[in-house]
Motif scaffolding. Structure first.
Motif, PDB file in Angstrom:
ATOM      1  N   ARG A   1       0.830  -1.209   0.000  1.00  0.00           N
ATOM      2  CA  ARG A   1       0.000   0.000   0.000  1.00  0.00           C
ATOM      3  C   ARG A   1       0.862   1.256   0.000  1.00  0.00           C
ATOM      4  O   ARG A   1       0.541   2.254  -0.609  1.00  0.00           O
ATOM      5  CB  ARG A   1      -0.935   0.004   1.214  1.00  0.00           C
ATOM      6  N   PHE A   2       1.992   1.173   0.727  1.00  0.00           N
ATOM      7  CA  PHE A   2       2.863   2.342   0.807  1.00  0.00           C
ATOM      8  C   PHE A   2       3.409   2.696  -0.580  1.00  0.00           C
ATOM      9  O   PHE A   2       3.449   3.861  -0.964  1.00  0.00           O
ATOM     10  CB  PHE A   2       4.016   2.093   1.776  1.00  0.00           C
ATOM     11  N   GLU A   3       3.805   1.670  -1.329  1.00  0.00           N
ATOM     12  CA  GLU A   3       4.344   1.936  -2.676  1.00  0.00           C
ATOM     13  C   GLU A   3       3.318   2.693  -3.521  1.00  0.00           C
ATOM     14  O   GLU A   3       3.659   3.592  -4.280  1.00  0.00           O
ATOM     15  CB  GLU A   3       4.713   0.619  -3.385  1.00  0.00           C
ATOM     16  N   ALA A   4       2.035   2.323  -3.339  1.00  0.00           N
ATOM     17  CA  ALA A   4       0.987   2.961  -4.130  1.00  0.00           C
ATOM     18  C   ALA A   4       0.645   4.350  -3.609  1.00  0.00           C
ATOM     19  O   ALA A   4       0.503   5.310  -4.374  1.00  0.00           O
ATOM     20  CB  ALA A   4      -0.260   2.076  -4.112  1.00  0.00           C
ATOM     21  N   ALA A   5       0.549   4.470  -2.273  1.00  0.00           N
ATOM     22  CA  ALA A   5       0.033   5.717  -1.680  1.00  0.00           C
ATOM     23  C   ALA A   5       1.081   6.817  -1.606  1.00  0.00           C
ATOM     24  O   ALA A   5       0.754   7.996  -1.558  1.00  0.00           O
ATOM     25  CB  ALA A   5      -0.510   5.419  -0.280  1.00  0.00           C
ATOM     26  N   ALA A   6       2.348   6.440  -1.573  1.00  0.00           N
ATOM     27  CA  ALA A   6       3.385   7.435  -1.324  1.00  0.00           C
ATOM     28  C   ALA A   6       4.393   7.498  -2.461  1.00  0.00           C
ATOM     29  O   ALA A   6       5.581   7.707  -2.247  1.00  0.00           O
ATOM     30  CB  ALA A   6       4.073   7.126  -0.007  1.00  0.00           C
ATOM     31  N   ALA A   7       3.886   7.345  -3.677  1.00  0.00           N
ATOM     32  CA  ALA A   7       4.783   7.366  -4.836  1.00  0.00           C
ATOM     33  C   ALA A   7       5.524   8.698  -4.949  1.00  0.00           C
ATOM     34  O   ALA A   7       6.624   8.751  -5.508  1.00  0.00           O
ATOM     35  CB  ALA A   7       3.978   7.106  -6.109  1.00  0.00           C
ATOM     36  N   ASP A   8       4.949   9.755  -4.408  1.00  0.00           N
ATOM     37  CA  ASP A   8       5.576  11.079  -4.503  1.00  0.00           C
ATOM     38  C   ASP A   8       6.540  11.381  -3.363  1.00  0.00           C
ATOM     39  O   ASP A   8       7.173  12.430  -3.352  1.00  0.00           O
ATOM     40  CB  ASP A   8       4.491  12.171  -4.504  1.00  0.00           C
ATOM     41  N   TRP A   9       6.611  10.461  -2.383  1.00  0.00           N
ATOM     42  CA  TRP A   9       7.450  10.783  -1.223  1.00  0.00           C
ATOM     43  C   TRP A   9       8.920  10.915  -1.618  1.00  0.00           C
ATOM     44  O   TRP A   9       9.435  10.141  -2.429  1.00  0.00           O
ATOM     45  CB  TRP A   9       7.327   9.705  -0.140  1.00  0.00           C
ATOM     46  N   SER A  10       9.567  11.922  -1.028  1.00  0.00           N
ATOM     47  CA  SER A  10      10.994  12.123  -1.241  1.00  0.00           C
ATOM     48  C   SER A  10      11.584  12.674   0.054  1.00  0.00           C
ATOM     49  O   SER A  10      10.883  13.356   0.814  1.00  0.00           O
ATOM     50  CB  SER A  10      11.201  13.116  -2.395  1.00  0.00           C
TER      51      SER A  10
ATOM     52  N   LYS B   1      13.300  15.067   0.307  1.00  0.00           N
ATOM     53  CA  LYS B   1      13.290  16.531   0.231  1.00  0.00           C
ATOM     54  C   LYS B   1      12.041  17.137   0.854  1.00  0.00           C
ATOM     55  O   LYS B   1      11.983  18.337   1.094  1.00  0.00           O
ATOM     56  CB  LYS B   1      13.417  16.977  -1.221  1.00  0.00           C
ATOM     57  N   GLY B   2      11.015  16.302   1.067  1.00  0.00           N
ATOM     58  CA  GLY B   2       9.754  16.809   1.617  1.00  0.00           C
ATOM     59  C   GLY B   2       9.790  17.083   3.117  1.00  0.00           C
ATOM     60  O   GLY B   2       8.822  17.623   3.662  1.00  0.00           O
ATOM     61  N   GLY B   3      10.872  16.690   3.791  1.00  0.00           N
ATOM     62  CA  GLY B   3      10.985  16.945   5.227  1.00  0.00           C
ATOM     63  C   GLY B   3       9.902  16.246   6.026  1.00  0.00           C
ATOM     64  O   GLY B   3       9.311  15.249   5.588  1.00  0.00           O
ATOM     65  N   VAL B   4       9.637  16.789   7.230  1.00  0.00           N
ATOM     66  CA  VAL B   4       8.650  16.174   8.121  1.00  0.00           C
ATOM     67  C   VAL B   4       7.250  16.266   7.518  1.00  0.00           C
ATOM     68  O   VAL B   4       6.445  15.330   7.634  1.00  0.00           O
ATOM     69  CB  VAL B   4       8.686  16.836   9.522  1.00  0.00           C
ATOM     70  N   GLU B   5       6.943  17.384   6.843  1.00  0.00           N
ATOM     71  CA  GLU B   5       5.622  17.523   6.217  1.00  0.00           C
ATOM     72  C   GLU B   5       5.403  16.431   5.177  1.00  0.00           C
ATOM     73  O   GLU B   5       4.312  15.886   5.046  1.00  0.00           O
ATOM     74  CB  GLU B   5       5.470  18.922   5.584  1.00  0.00           C
ATOM     75  N   GLY B   6       6.457  16.125   4.440  1.00  0.00           N
ATOM     76  CA  GLY B   6       6.369  15.069   3.435  1.00  0.00           C
ATOM     77  C   GLY B   6       6.114  13.706   4.056  1.00  0.00           C
ATOM     78  O   GLY B   6       5.401  12.872   3.486  1.00  0.00           O
ATOM     79  N   VAL B   7       6.689  13.496   5.242  1.00  0.00           N
ATOM     80  CA  VAL B   7       6.449  12.232   5.959  1.00  0.00           C
ATOM     81  C   VAL B   7       4.982  12.157   6.375  1.00  0.00           C
ATOM     82  O   VAL B   7       4.320  11.133   6.200  1.00  0.00           O
ATOM     83  CB  VAL B   7       7.375  12.124   7.198  1.00  0.00           C
ATOM     84  N   LYS B   8       4.456  13.279   6.900  1.00  0.00           N
ATOM     85  CA  LYS B   8       3.043  13.306   7.313  1.00  0.00           C
ATOM     86  C   LYS B   8       2.134  13.027   6.124  1.00  0.00           C
ATOM     87  O   LYS B   8       1.167  12.267   6.234  1.00  0.00           O
ATOM     88  CB  LYS B   8       2.684  14.665   7.925  1.00  0.00           C
ATOM     89  N   GLU B   9       2.448  13.632   4.992  1.00  0.00           N
ATOM     90  CA  GLU B   9       1.625  13.417   3.788  1.00  0.00           C
ATOM     91  C   GLU B   9       1.673  11.956   3.350  1.00  0.00           C
ATOM     92  O   GLU B   9       0.658  11.373   2.994  1.00  0.00           O
ATOM     93  CB  GLU B   9       2.118  14.306   2.644  1.00  0.00           C
ATOM     94  N   ALA B  10       2.877  11.381   3.390  1.00  0.00           N
ATOM     95  CA  ALA B  10       3.019   9.986   2.949  1.00  0.00           C
ATOM     96  C   ALA B  10       2.233   9.031   3.837  1.00  0.00           C
ATOM     97  O   ALA B  10       1.827   7.962   3.389  1.00  0.00           O
ATOM     98  CB  ALA B  10       4.501   9.600   2.938  1.00  0.00           C
ATOM     99  N   LEU B  11       2.025   9.437   5.106  1.00  0.00           N
ATOM    100  CA  LEU B  11       1.343   8.545   6.051  1.00  0.00           C
ATOM    101  C   LEU B  11      -0.137   8.880   6.225  1.00  0.00           C
ATOM    102  O   LEU B  11      -0.826   8.219   7.002  1.00  0.00           O
ATOM    103  CB  LEU B  11       2.041   8.605   7.416  1.00  0.00           C
ATOM    104  N   GLU B  12      -0.596   9.886   5.490  1.00  0.00           N
ATOM    105  CA  GLU B  12      -2.002  10.276   5.603  1.00  0.00           C
ATOM    106  C   GLU B  12      -2.901   9.100   5.210  1.00  0.00           C
ATOM    107  O   GLU B  12      -2.660   8.439   4.204  1.00  0.00           O
ATOM    108  CB  GLU B  12      -2.285  11.464   4.686  1.00  0.00           C
ATOM    109  N   GLY B  13      -3.908   8.843   6.006  1.00  0.00           N
ATOM    110  CA  GLY B  13      -4.826   7.748   5.712  1.00  0.00           C
ATOM    111  C   GLY B  13      -4.204   6.375   5.909  1.00  0.00           C
ATOM    112  O   GLY B  13      -4.738   5.376   5.424  1.00  0.00           O
ATOM    113  N   PHE B  14      -3.092   6.301   6.652  1.00  0.00           N
ATOM    114  CA  PHE B  14      -2.418   5.029   6.889  1.00  0.00           C
ATOM    115  C   PHE B  14      -3.377   4.036   7.532  1.00  0.00           C
ATOM    116  O   PHE B  14      -4.072   4.356   8.489  1.00  0.00           O
ATOM    117  CB  PHE B  14      -1.210   5.240   7.804  1.00  0.00           C
ATOM    118  N   GLN B  15      -3.404   2.848   6.982  1.00  0.00           N
ATOM    119  CA  GLN B  15      -4.230   1.784   7.560  1.00  0.00           C
ATOM    120  C   GLN B  15      -3.317   0.643   7.979  1.00  0.00           C
ATOM    121  O   GLN B  15      -2.643   0.054   7.150  1.00  0.00           O
ATOM    122  CB  GLN B  15      -5.255   1.293   6.550  1.00  0.00           C
ATOM    123  N   GLY B  16      -3.321   0.354   9.250  1.00  0.00           N
ATOM    124  CA  GLY B  16      -2.459  -0.713   9.755  1.00  0.00           C
ATOM    125  C   GLY B  16      -2.319  -0.538  11.251  1.00  0.00           C
ATOM    126  O   GLY B  16      -2.891   0.383  11.837  1.00  0.00           O
TER     127      GLY B  16
END
Ligand SMILES: [Mg+2]
Length: 355
Positions: free
Chosen positions: A68-77, A79-94
């Protein structure tokens, strides 16, 4: 566009010291390390998920999380810092352990990329260089040794034996270490509502900082009642299973102290928010690890380095599961644990060779 790759490494590690709880006797620790890679920027990060009876979700399904992470966080880098981490984990199910693992790995990668210790990501100007910690002791010999090594806070598990025996043991410990050392107790939910107030009042005569979880985790009203009846400072640990549970604890004024384990609340960022809620109600915070390997423990230590005051002495000391003899791990000096100054967590892919 960056394609992160998430790798899963299951492990079984020997505990530095076997542990016996109501749930059984444990000599090993099982879990998974996760390794996240930002291929574009040539960076990696590590995280860890490990369940423990009585805490957290109790289940791991990291493979589906990875897909799911590969699909949901394809844009994660990175360079996004902590905000990018929060975005990548938005709607995390687990489960909370899996969320902790993934978040830690992403934060570790960001911190490595920014060439800062992980604790520097949490918005604090200057993270602490060391964190006050307690030492777990079982008798007066342990206690004397810990104090000789500089410990100022000792933790004693109670409730597993007859109250008279706990009482006598605590009396010996107090007599051996004197009045300047703080003693905190943990009953791990051992007593029912009739026994708890009697036990708490009796043990508190030895001068205690607080007592964790005198009653079972699922009865927050009982915790509040013990606190009201005894006037002794009460800690909530197993009861702090979620933000909602914390809010109930605060609303019922059930605790003076809340114990936050990043592993079992779903990561450092959630723990920071929970700590802020507790502090706003005048409730003190302490952080502890989950008896896991160096990856998860160092994540908790870095979080502690960035927690606003007041922060009670934390439960972060001890040798991580699986760490070979001779490998350096943050030392405890005069009751304070030194926070690694290297980039990220302060531990790298070498951990994978320890399982
Ligand atoms: Mg506890």
């Amino acid at each position: 566009m960056t394609t992160p790759r998430l790798l899963i490494h299951p492990y079984t590690l020997p505990l530095a010291r076997p542990i016996t709880t109501a749930a059984g006797h444990f000599t090993t620790r099982q879990g998974v390390w996760v390794e996240v890679r930002d291929l574009e920027h040539g960076e990696f990060g590590l995280g860890e998920a490990a369940t423990w009876p009585g805490f957290g979700s109790g289940r791991l399904g990291m493979e589906s999380i990875a897909a799911r992470f590969e699909a949901a966080a394809a844009d994660w880098s990175v360079k996004g810092g902590v905000e990018g981490v929060k975005e990548a984990l938005e709607g995390f199910q687990g489960g909370v352990e899996e969320r902790f693992a993934l978040e830690t790995a992403l934060l570790d990668a960001v911190a490595r990329f920014e060439q800062r210790p992980l604790g520097a990501l949490f918005g604090v100007q200057t993270p602490r260089r060391s964190v006050a910690v307690h030492v777990l002791v079982k008798d007066e010999d342990d206690a004397v040794e810990a104090v000789a090594d500089g410990a100022r806070h000792l933790k004693v598990k109670v409730g597993a034996a007859l109250l008279e025996l706990d009482d006598a043991r605590l009396g010996r410990i107090r007599a051996a270490v004197g009045s300047a050392v703080a003693l905190r107790l943990d009953a791990n939910g051992a007593w029912d509502l009739e026994t708890a107030p009697v036990a708490v009042e009796r043990l508190a005569r030895h001068g205690i900082e607080f007592i964790e979880q005198p009653v079972a985790a699922d009865d927050i009203e009982a915790l509040a009642r013990v606190r009201r009846q005894t006037g002794v400072k009460i800690g909530a640990d197993e009861a702090v299973v979620s933000t909602q549970a914390l809010e109930q604890i605060l609303e019922l004024e059930a605790a003076d102290v809340v114990v936050l384990k990043p592993m079992f609340v779903g990561g450092a960022l959630v723990a920071l928010e929970m700590a802020a809620k507790a502090r706003a109600c005048g409730v003190s915070v302490m952080l502890t690890h989950a008896l896991e390997s160096a990856v998860g423990r160092l994540a908790a230590l870095h979080l502690a380095s960035a927690m606003p005051e007041p922060l009670l002495a934390c439960g972060l000391a001890g040798r991580p599961a699986g760490m070979p003899e001779g490998v350096a791990y943050p030392a405890v000096v005069e009751g304070r644990m030194v926070v690694p100054g290297a980039s990220g967590l302060g531990v790298g892919q070498e951990v994978m060779a320890w399982s």
